[in-house]
Design a protein around this motif. Structure first.
Motif, PDB file in Angstrom:
ATOM      1  N   GLY A 218       0.816  -1.202   0.000  1.00 45.60           N
ATOM      2  CA  GLY A 218       0.000   0.000   0.000  1.00 45.60           C
ATOM      3  C   GLY A 218       0.856   1.260   0.000  1.00 45.60           C
ATOM      4  N   LEU A 219       0.400   2.277  -0.734  1.00 42.63           N
ATOM      5  CA  LEU A 219       1.081   3.564  -0.757  1.00 42.63           C
ATOM      6  C   LEU A 219       0.398   4.474   0.263  1.00 42.63           C
ATOM      7  CD1 LEU A 219       3.216   5.355  -2.155  1.00 42.63           C
ATOM      8  CD2 LEU A 219       1.426   6.091  -3.726  1.00 42.63           C
ATOM      9  N   TRP A 220       1.159   4.891   1.288  1.00 39.91           N
ATOM     10  CA  TRP A 220       0.592   5.664   2.394  1.00 39.91           C
ATOM     11  C   TRP A 220       1.218   7.056   2.422  1.00 39.91           C
ATOM     12  CZ3 TRP A 220      -3.130   3.930   5.892  1.00 39.91           C
ATOM     13  CH2 TRP A 220      -3.485   2.582   5.760  1.00 39.91           C
ATOM     14  N   LEU A 221       0.369   8.064   2.637  1.00 42.95           N
ATOM     15  CA  LEU A 221       0.798   9.450   2.622  1.00 42.95           C
ATOM     16  C   LEU A 221       0.324  10.183   3.867  1.00 42.95           C
ATOM     17  CD1 LEU A 221      -0.203  10.302  -1.045  1.00 42.95           C
ATOM     18  CD2 LEU A 221       2.050   9.638  -0.233  1.00 42.95           C
ATOM     19  N   SER A 222       1.156  11.123   4.313  1.00 44.29           N
ATOM     20  CA  SER A 222       0.783  11.999   5.414  1.00 44.29           C
ATOM     21  C   SER A 222       1.144  13.426   5.045  1.00 44.29           C
ATOM     22  CB  SER A 222       1.513  11.600   6.707  1.00 44.29           C
ATOM     23  OG  SER A 222       1.275  12.543   7.732  1.00 44.29           O
ATOM     24  N   LEU A 223       0.240  14.363   5.345  1.00 46.80           N
ATOM     25  CA  LEU A 223       0.483  15.780   5.073  1.00 46.80           C
ATOM     26  C   LEU A 223       0.734  16.588   6.330  1.00 46.80           C
ATOM     27  CD1 LEU A 223      -2.262  16.472   2.387  1.00 46.80           C
ATOM     28  CD2 LEU A 223       0.175  16.069   2.026  1.00 46.80           C
ATOM     29  N   ASP A 224       0.728  15.927   7.494  1.00 42.02           N
ATOM     30  CA  ASP A 224       0.861  16.660   8.759  1.00 42.02           C
ATOM     31  C   ASP A 224       1.944  16.045   9.639  1.00 42.02           C
ATOM     32  OD1 ASP A 224      -0.371  14.306   9.373  1.00 42.02           O
ATOM     33  OD2 ASP A 224      -2.233  15.204  10.094  1.00 42.02           O
ATOM     34  N   PHE A 225       3.050  15.658   9.023  1.00 43.78           N
ATOM     35  CA  PHE A 225       4.196  15.089   9.725  1.00 43.78           C
ATOM     36  C   PHE A 225       3.816  13.877  10.572  1.00 43.78           C
ATOM     37  CE2 PHE A 225       7.700  15.419  13.025  1.00 43.78           C
ATOM     38  CZ  PHE A 225       8.649  14.821  12.208  1.00 43.78           C
ATOM     39  N   GLY A 226       3.047  12.986   9.954  1.00 45.19           N
ATOM     40  CA  GLY A 226       2.793  11.688  10.555  1.00 45.19           C
ATOM     41  C   GLY A 226       1.633  11.610  11.505  1.00 45.19           C
ATOM     42  N   LYS A 227       0.928  12.706  11.756  1.00 46.50           N
ATOM     43  CA  LYS A 227      -0.208  12.628  12.681  1.00 46.50           C
ATOM     44  C   LYS A 227      -1.350  11.832  12.072  1.00 46.50           C
ATOM     45  CE  LYS A 227       0.892  17.111  14.764  1.00 46.50           C
ATOM     46  NZ  LYS A 227       0.441  18.508  14.957  1.00 46.50           N
ATOM     47  N   GLY A 228      -1.599  12.027  10.797  1.00 50.74           N
ATOM     48  CA  GLY A 228      -2.642  11.285  10.105  1.00 50.74           C
ATOM     49  C   GLY A 228      -2.102  10.687   8.823  1.00 50.74           C
ATOM     50  N   TRP A 229      -2.618   9.507   8.462  1.00 51.23           N
ATOM     51  CA  TRP A 229      -2.139   8.786   7.276  1.00 51.23           C
ATOM     52  C   TRP A 229      -3.316   8.330   6.431  1.00 51.23           C
ATOM     53  CZ3 TRP A 229       3.046   8.009   6.067  1.00 51.23           C
ATOM     54  CH2 TRP A 229       3.959   8.362   7.065  1.00 51.23           C
ATOM     55  N   ASN A 230      -3.127   8.321   5.116  1.00 48.35           N
ATOM     56  CA  ASN A 230      -4.140   7.816   4.197  1.00 48.35           C
ATOM     57  C   ASN A 230      -3.504   6.848   3.212  1.00 48.35           C
ATOM     58  OD1 ASN A 230      -6.803   9.337   4.631  1.00 48.35           O
ATOM     59  ND2 ASN A 230      -5.283  10.984   4.603  1.00 48.35           N
ATOM     60  N   LYS A 231      -4.202   5.745   2.991  1.00 52.19           N
ATOM     61  CA  LYS A 231      -3.764   4.800   1.973  1.00 52.19           C
ATOM     62  C   LYS A 231      -4.380   5.243   0.650  1.00 52.19           C
ATOM     63  CE  LYS A 231      -3.666  -0.162   0.921  1.00 52.19           C
ATOM     64  NZ  LYS A 231      -4.134  -1.505   1.364  1.00 52.19           N
ATOM     65  N   VAL A 232      -3.530   5.609  -0.308  1.00 48.03           N
ATOM     66  CA  VAL A 232      -4.045   6.193  -1.548  1.00 48.03           C
ATOM     67  C   VAL A 232      -3.963   5.243  -2.729  1.00 48.03           C
ATOM     68  CG1 VAL A 232      -3.522   8.529  -0.809  1.00 48.03           C
ATOM     69  CG2 VAL A 232      -1.796   7.252  -2.062  1.00 48.03           C
ATOM     70  N   HIS A 233      -3.255   4.134  -2.595  1.00 47.51           N
ATOM     71  CA  HIS A 233      -3.211   3.177  -3.704  1.00 47.51           C
ATOM     72  C   HIS A 233      -2.716   1.837  -3.198  1.00 47.51           C
ATOM     73  CE1 HIS A 233      -3.058   1.853  -7.875  1.00 47.51           C
ATOM     74  NE2 HIS A 233      -3.564   3.026  -8.219  1.00 47.51           N
ATOM     75  N   GLU A 234      -3.072   0.783  -3.917  1.00 48.36           N
ATOM     76  CA  GLU A 234      -2.636  -0.560  -3.572  1.00 48.36           C
ATOM     77  C   GLU A 234      -1.685  -1.105  -4.633  1.00 48.36           C
ATOM     78  OE1 GLU A 234      -6.175  -2.851  -3.135  1.00 48.36           O
ATOM     79  OE2 GLU A 234      -6.591  -2.134  -1.107  1.00 48.36           O
ATOM     80  N   SER A 235      -1.011  -2.188  -4.282  1.00 43.89           N
ATOM     81  CA  SER A 235      -0.131  -2.921  -5.205  1.00 43.89           C
ATOM     82  C   SER A 235       0.925  -2.013  -5.835  1.00 43.89           C
ATOM     83  CB  SER A 235      -0.958  -3.597  -6.304  1.00 43.89           C
ATOM     84  OG  SER A 235      -1.916  -4.471  -5.765  1.00 43.89           O
ATOM     85  N   VAL A 236       1.538  -1.163  -5.018  1.00 44.22           N
ATOM     86  CA  VAL A 236       2.563  -0.238  -5.505  1.00 44.22           C
ATOM     87  C   VAL A 236       3.939  -0.887  -5.375  1.00 44.22           C
ATOM     88  CG1 VAL A 236       3.669   2.001  -5.117  1.00 44.22           C
ATOM     89  CG2 VAL A 236       1.181   1.778  -4.941  1.00 44.22           C
ATOM     90  N   HIS A 237       4.717  -0.797  -6.461  1.00 44.43           N
ATOM     91  CA  HIS A 237       6.063  -1.374  -6.465  1.00 44.43           C
ATOM     92  C   HIS A 237       7.138  -0.354  -6.122  1.00 44.43           C
ATOM     93  CE1 HIS A 237       5.504  -5.494  -8.262  1.00 44.43           C
ATOM     94  NE2 HIS A 237       4.291  -4.984  -8.326  1.00 44.43           N
ATOM     95  N   SER A 238       7.033   0.846  -6.685  1.00 43.79           N
ATOM     96  CA  SER A 238       8.032   1.879  -6.427  1.00 43.79           C
ATOM     97  C   SER A 238       7.433   3.238  -6.728  1.00 43.79           C
ATOM     98  CB  SER A 238       9.282   1.650  -7.286  1.00 43.79           C
ATOM     99  OG  SER A 238       8.971   1.730  -8.664  1.00 43.79           O
ATOM    100  N   PHE A 239       8.077   4.282  -6.213  1.00 40.56           N
ATOM    101  CA  PHE A 239       7.587   5.637  -6.464  1.00 40.56           C
ATOM    102  C   PHE A 239       8.763   6.606  -6.497  1.00 40.56           C
ATOM    103  CE2 PHE A 239       7.516   4.887  -1.918  1.00 40.56           C
ATOM    104  CZ  PHE A 239       8.168   6.008  -1.403  1.00 40.56           C
ATOM    105  N   MET A 240       8.535   7.741  -7.160  1.00 43.07           N
ATOM    106  CA  MET A 240       9.538   8.802  -7.227  1.00 43.07           C
ATOM    107  C   MET A 240       8.845  10.148  -7.394  1.00 43.07           C
ATOM    108  SD  MET A 240      12.785   7.619  -9.545  1.00 43.07           S
ATOM    109  CE  MET A 240      14.171   6.805  -8.783  1.00 43.07           C
ATOM    110  N   TRP A 241       9.438  11.174  -6.777  1.00 43.64           N
ATOM    111  CA  TRP A 241       8.932  12.525  -6.975  1.00 43.64           C
ATOM    112  C   TRP A 241       9.381  13.049  -8.317  1.00 43.64           C
ATOM    113  CZ3 TRP A 241       5.207  15.258  -5.321  1.00 43.64           C
ATOM    114  CH2 TRP A 241       4.726  15.068  -4.016  1.00 43.64           C
ATOM    115  N   GLY A 242       8.475  13.711  -9.004  1.00 41.19           N
ATOM    116  CA  GLY A 242       8.834  14.479 -10.176  1.00 41.19           C
ATOM    117  C   GLY A 242       9.021  15.930  -9.767  1.00 41.19           C
ATOM    118  N   SER A 243       8.684  16.829 -10.667  1.00 43.11           N
ATOM    119  CA  SER A 243       8.823  18.243 -10.364  1.00 43.11           C
ATOM    120  C   SER A 243       7.659  18.710  -9.502  1.00 43.11           C
ATOM    121  CB  SER A 243       8.884  18.976 -11.684  1.00 43.11           C
ATOM    122  OG  SER A 243       8.230  20.130 -11.703  1.00 43.11           O
ATOM    123  N   GLY A 244       7.952  19.606  -8.545  1.00 48.56           N
ATOM    124  CA  GLY A 244       6.916  20.132  -7.665  1.00 48.56           C
ATOM    125  C   GLY A 244       6.253  19.041  -6.851  1.00 48.56           C
TER     126      GLY A 244
END
Length: 812
Positions: A218-244
């Protein structure tokens, strides 16, 4: 700089210093891991097996200076030793928090001896706020929780002072993390709704944004330095930031097993922090984002070799890179890159050839020219390709000769031409050596235990390079010596005998080194104020220690050095020791104008005055510290430089697509297979005819006037299939919240973005074979039964041969 493997499976990221978003990795340039081998378990010293033509180290003695009594007293007063009594940790993980804060967190972790099973692990957490002069046990602030050893500590970018610790608990329990916003003074526990499968990493600009992949994909994201988390996608192998805030990630279709190995992954993009996604391409093996270029490894038809597609607009349009295809036995590797140009390694055909060809791209990442043949790329994914960051345009790497020998080559013009290194004046080869040059040990040698450190350079220490090497006709398996260059690799000098650990302090004003021994106690540190010409020796402790590593603040601004080691007490027990030396109390005088000298870079290669110092179209004159000046640059030191344009010459141009550099000249000639053929390239879905005289300007070259060959691309209004656009519309995420995914990258060394699937496939495809080449006298493991090489003539540059700078004839 080591790069990205685009193989059969997903990508993992490595160290790199690139413009724009950094590359992701499992570690950080701020983190170092030290491990101890208990006395009695230490392997015996490996016998020296000097190969024919190897350096005769015994004839060399380093220049030594004697410290005055007052200098010894000042060093003693500013040397601080900490013994971690009662700590049984088998490894220490050091992490620097912030820039210039002096804060170090140290995680001590126990690993059970072989055959012993613990019901639970244990760890301790220490903190220093004075660059390691004193440490305090703060394990109580995290409720004595066991912290993961592999990726238990993550720190925020820049001066955010943010830290995350990941607890290690059974899968049946809820995982816990501890977050700090004050550099580890206090921590806040947070229970996670998932178990992290890798490090929790920060966005490279916003420390509130966190991202990770859970153990179930699962791909998990937090926007408040770990206080809250959301699972935004399943079956994720890898990720990378692009621009912005653009995030790329690869996923496998529901229920698909080994989609990465079969090239069935989808590449998706979110530009609104996870609320919606766009599938930008599918049926890929892997992807990578470097220097503004998005790469994918694709099999266009079942059973055919893989090819590379590249996008320079965040994935809206992909174009097929003009590179050779790669079979399942081969791989691509992005060795280095920025917004102007990419270095790409393409493995040569055949199972486990362990070499390939380096290509350089145009500024769109689409058209590639051959730069270096028979480039060494070890079976463990180890490449010696190194960006010498202390001088613009300089790259260093090793090639595998047809007879199995490894030789070092260097380029001063960003891969346009390559040549052997000059032999240092204070080093001699054996009597029977026909070709005497300096050869540098890189990542492959470090992996095989020959050299403890990689070549070291830094932009703030202009021209300075420190590396392990030997003189002869190739790299040898004899213990290497330490060599220093003060002009970015044009000339070298042997400075220390035998392997050492070394570091650059005070922006090059101070160099420190400690002998590398795994089987004997040490108590002496060496330091030089003249870039390694002469060395002072200082006994930093009365009780010698087994050396574990050097630790300095990231960058070269600091003047504090910590030597880590341990003293063996009894079986399976040892006491860790940290000794920190503050050299700013020895070098008390601030440098003044009279301590610096003007230096024209790239001016030592014998060019005439009109082109002296001209590289990539312009000259650079730096203000550098005089070698005889014993003073302190200081933390606020900034490199001063002046630039001026140069007239264009053939050296400012690379050979265009379909051309190669003629042997022993700068002339580009047409490749035989392209003779009398119209060169057509598919760009953005339209066929373009390339009309060229064989030259294209090196990306980022700024020359003016002079040599100006003709070149143009003409659209011939014919559609082609070597490009693709985004094929699917945006789909709304199950979550309504906005999520940002972030990844903070690593610099350590180093080195290649390797794919697990690629290594597995390579192992499955090879047969039982006896090693067929020597890697000079470098012996491979006896159990390595998967090596072969086809004899080929070694060529470098754009199809040309070595430029032999040795006094003796070079036999190829």
């Amino acid at each position: 700089m080591m790069g990205v493997l685009l193989g059969v499976c997903v990508l993992a990221a490595v160290t790199g210093a690139l413009e724009g978003p950094p590359r992701q990795d499992t570690g950080s340039a701020r983190t170092a891991v030290l491990a101890r081998t208990l006395h009695g378990e230490t392997p015996g010293a490996r016998a020296k097996r000097a190969a024919p033509g190897g350096a005769r180290s015994s004839s060399f003695t380093a220049c030594r200076l004697k410290l005055a009594a007052s200098e010894l007293k000042r060093l003693d007063q500013n040397t601080h030793e900490t013994a971690f009594h009662g700590d049984d940790g088998s490894s220490f993980t050091l992490t620097w928090v912030g820039d210039g804060t002096g804060v170090i967190l140290v995680l001590s972790t126990i690993s059970a001896p072989q055959g012993v099973v613990f019901e639970a692990g244990s760890s301790r957490l220490y903190r220093s706020e004075d660059y390691g002069k004193t440490f305090h046990d703060i394990t109580h602030v995290i409720n004595n929780t066991f912290i993961r050893k592999e990726y238990g500590i993550s720190t925020g970018p820049g001066n955010s002072l943010r830290v995350i610790l990941i607890g290690d608990v059974p899968a049946s329990e809820k995982n816990v993390i501890f977050t700090s916003v004050d550099a580890g003074v206090s921590f806040r526990p947070v229970q996670l709704p998932f178990h992290p499968g890798q490090a929790i990493t920060f966005h490279y600009l916003n420390p509130d944004y966190l991202v990770t992949i859970s153990v179930d994909g699962g791909l998990w994201l937090s926007l408040d330095f770990g206080k809250g988390w959301n699972k935004v996608h399943e079956s994720v192998h890898s990720f990378m930031w692009g621009s912005g805030i653009t995030l790329f990630f690869s996923t496998s279709p529901k229920g698909t097993v080994d989609a990465d190995r079969r090239g069935e992954l989808y590449l998706k993009r979110t530009e609104d922090l996870g609320r919606t996604f766009t599938t930008i391409t599918q049926n890929i093996f892997s992807f990578g984002y470097i220097g503004g270029f998005l790469f994918t490894s694709v099999m266009e038809k079942v059973g055919e070799p893989r090819v590379i597609y590249v996008s320079s607009d965040q994935g809206d349009v992909f174009n097929k890179a003009q590179l050779p295809s790669a079979t399942m036995e081969q791989f691509y590797s992005v060795l280095d890159g920025d917004e102007d140009m990419i270095f790409m390694h393409v493995d040569d055909p055949g199972a486990d050839t362990y070499f390939g060809t380096v290509y350089t791209s145009d500024d769109r990442g689409i058209l590639y020219s051959k730069s270096l043949e028979r480039h060494l790329f070890g079976g463990e994914g180890k490449s010696d390709f190194t960006n010498i960051t202390s001088l613009r345009g300089v790259y260093l790497t090793n090639v595998l000769e047809e007879d199995g020998r490894i030789r070092t080559v260097i380029s001063f013009d960003r891969g346009g031409e390559w040549q052997l290194l000059n032999k240092p004046e204070n080093a001699e080869c054996g009597k029977n050596t026909k070709n005497c040059n300096l050869h540098i040990h890189g990542e492959y040698s470090r992996f095989n235990g020959l050299a403890p450190m990689l070549p070291l350079s830094d932009p703030s220490a202009v021209g300075l390079v420190i590396a392990h090497g030997s003189v002869g006709d190739s790299v040898t398996s004899a213990w290497p010596d330490v060599y220093v260059s003060d002009d970015g690799g044009y000339t070298w000098s042997r400075t220390l005998r035998g392997p050492h650990h070394y570091a650059i302090l005070d922006s090059g004003g101070l160099v420190v080194a400690v002998e590398s021994h795994s089987d004997r106690l040490i108590q002496t540190v060496k330091f030089s104020t003249d870039e390694g010409q002469c060395w002072n020796l200082y006994n930093f402790t009365e009780q010698p220690i087994f050396f574990a590593g050097l630790a300095t603040e990231p960058g070269t601004k600091t003047m504090n050095l910590t030597i880590w080691g341990y003293r063996a007490e009894e079986e399976y027990r040892a006491t860790w020791v940290a000794v920190t030396i503050d050299f700013q109390h020895l070098l008390t005088r601030e440098c003044g104008e009279e301590d610096y000298v003007e230096w024209l870079a790239h001016s030592t290669d014998g060019r005439d005055s009109a082109t002296a110092g001209c590289v990539l179209g312009y000259r650079e004159t730096f203000r550098r510290l005089k070698k005889l000046s014993v003073c302190r640059n200081g933390r606020d030191y900034v490199v001063s430089r002046q630039q001026s344009p140069c007239p264009c010459t053939r050296e400012d141009y690379m050979c265009d697509y379909g051309y190669y550099r003629h042997e022993n000249s700068s002339e580009c000639v047409e490749q035989e297979e392209f003779n009398h053929h119209v060169l057509e390239v598919c760009l953005n879905g339209e066929e373009e005819e390339l009309q060229t005289s064989g030259y294209r300007k090196v990306p980022s070259d700024r020359c003016e006037g002079g040599f100006t060959p003709s070149r143009r691309e003409r659209t011939i209004s014919k559609h082609c299939a070597n490009s693709s656009r985004v094929t699917s519309a945006k789909s709304t995420s199950e979550r309504n919240s906005t999520i940002l995914v972030t990844v903070a990258c690593v610099s350590v060394a180093v080195v290649a973005l390797a794919t697990a699937g690629f290594l597995i496939a390579r192992k499955l495809l090879c047969t039982e074979r006896v090693p067929a080449y020597r890697f000079s006298a470098l012996q491979l493991q006896d159990d390595d039964q998967c090596i072969t090489v086809e004899p080929q003539r070694v060529t470098v540059g754009n199809g040309g041969a070595y430029h032999n700078d040795s006094d003796e004839d070079l036999i190829i």
